[in-house]
Design an enzyme around this catalytic site. Structure first.
Site, mmCIF file in Angstrom:
data_model
loop_
_atom_site.group_PDB
_atom_site.id
_atom_site.type_symbol
_atom_site.label_atom_id
_atom_site.label_comp_id
_atom_site.label_asym_id
_atom_site.label_seq_id
_atom_site.Cartn_x
_atom_site.Cartn_y
_atom_site.Cartn_z
ATOM 1 N N GLY A 1 0.773 -1.245 0.000
ATOM 2 C CA GLY A 1 0.000 0.000 0.000
ATOM 3 C C GLY A 1 0.793 1.278 0.000
ATOM 4 N N ASN B 1 -2.865 -6.836 -2.254
ATOM 5 C CA ASN B 1 -2.376 -6.123 -3.439
ATOM 6 C C ASN B 1 -0.901 -6.369 -3.728
ATOM 7 O OD1 ASN B 1 -2.287 -3.829 -5.496
ATOM 8 N ND2 ASN B 1 -0.884 -3.071 -3.926
ATOM 9 N N TYR C 1 4.870 -15.980 -12.391
ATOM 10 C CA TYR C 1 3.872 -14.970 -12.009
ATOM 11 C C TYR C 1 2.479 -15.394 -12.459
ATOM 12 C CZ TYR C 1 1.720 -10.292 -11.738
ATOM 13 O OH TYR C 1 0.911 -9.206 -11.459
ATOM 14 N N ALA D 1 1.430 -18.403 -13.061
ATOM 15 C CA ALA D 1 1.025 -19.554 -12.262
ATOM 16 C C ALA D 1 0.532 -19.126 -10.879
ATOM 17 C CB ALA D 1 2.190 -20.529 -12.130
#
Length: 252
Positions: A18, A95, A161, A163
């Site tokens: 973040g 994220n 990535y 996968a």
């Protein structure tokens, strides 16, 4: 449903990754809408700087935390700490993510592979498992996973990535069933966004490729916000186990 407007007043929001890029824009939006936000990344100083700037800008509380998302034990400790500090968590946004470059597929090291899987799949699973269970016990909540278009259209340069993010998609669906009906679990599937990472791209090559997008451009970081707010809000009360693609109409 009490309102058609986004209102996160006094809601407790946790966002990994973040301190910059898409995560920072999410944190700003939630903060402007009255939420108490926690941001976490591996660089505490970056989170502290971002939290101070957002608090000054929005007037809402933004809390900084250090977290290596790929570290199972750190995720365990962080989930307990942030729940205690905030007095609960209403929304978790997984994220944090990364897709390191490599020279060849056979040249991918075990260290790189494990790092990519850890950051993009293992960590989000662990945080979702712990905080999701606590949300169920508390009566409800929402988890929003940030996946990638690479999960649906894998390329040779994104094998680990792709996968990991495909695994995150599967995890999203499974946890929606595990934690429903009180906790909703969804994923945003972003395409190409012009964050700080894009400064290192071949811009001429990207501009040519972007002409194949329906939008004919890359996304601005703030353009991810609407999808995340929707999935985190009561407006998405009947949306769970969903993958919401936000890619400017990029071709396969």
């Amino acid at each position: 449903m009490s309102t058609w407007a986004f209102d996160f007043t006094d809601k407790k929001i946790v966002i990994t990754g973040g301190s910059r890029g898409l995560g920072l824009e999410m944190a700003r939006a939630f903060s402007l809408l009255g939420a108490d936000v926690a941001i976490a990344s591996r660089k505490l100083a970056a989170c502290e700087d971002a939290a101070a700037a957002l608090t000054a800008e929005t007037g809402s509380t933004v809390r900084p935390y250090a977290l290596q998302v790929a570290d199972w034990d750190q995720c365990t400790d962080f989930a307990q700490t942030v729940w205690h500090d905030m007095g609960g968590v209403d929304v978790l946004v997984n994220n944090a993510g990364s897709s390191p470059l490599y020279d060849s597929i056979s040249g991918i090291s075990e260290e790189l592979y494990d790092k990519v899987i850890g950051l993009n799949l293992k960590g989000p699973f662990r945080l979702s498992a712990l905080l999701g269970e606590k949300m169920v016990e508390a009566g409800g909540g929402a988890i929003v996973n940030i996946s990638s278009i690479a999960s649906l259209h894998p390329k040779p340069e994104t094998v680990p990535y792709s996968a990991a993010k495909a695994g995150l998609n599967a995890t999203t669906t499974a946890l929606a069933h595990a934690y429903g009906p009180s906790v909703r679990v969804n994923a945003v599937v972003p395409g190409t966004f012009l964050t700080d990472v894009s400064r290192h791209w071949d811009h001429a090559a990207f501009a040519k490729r972007a002409q194949t997008f329906a939008a004919q451009r890359g996304g601005d970081p703030e353009e991810i916000v609407g999808a995340v707010l929707y999935l985190a809000s009561s407006l998405a009360s009947y949306t769970t186990g969903a993958l919401l693609t936000v890619d400017g109409g990029a071709p396969d």
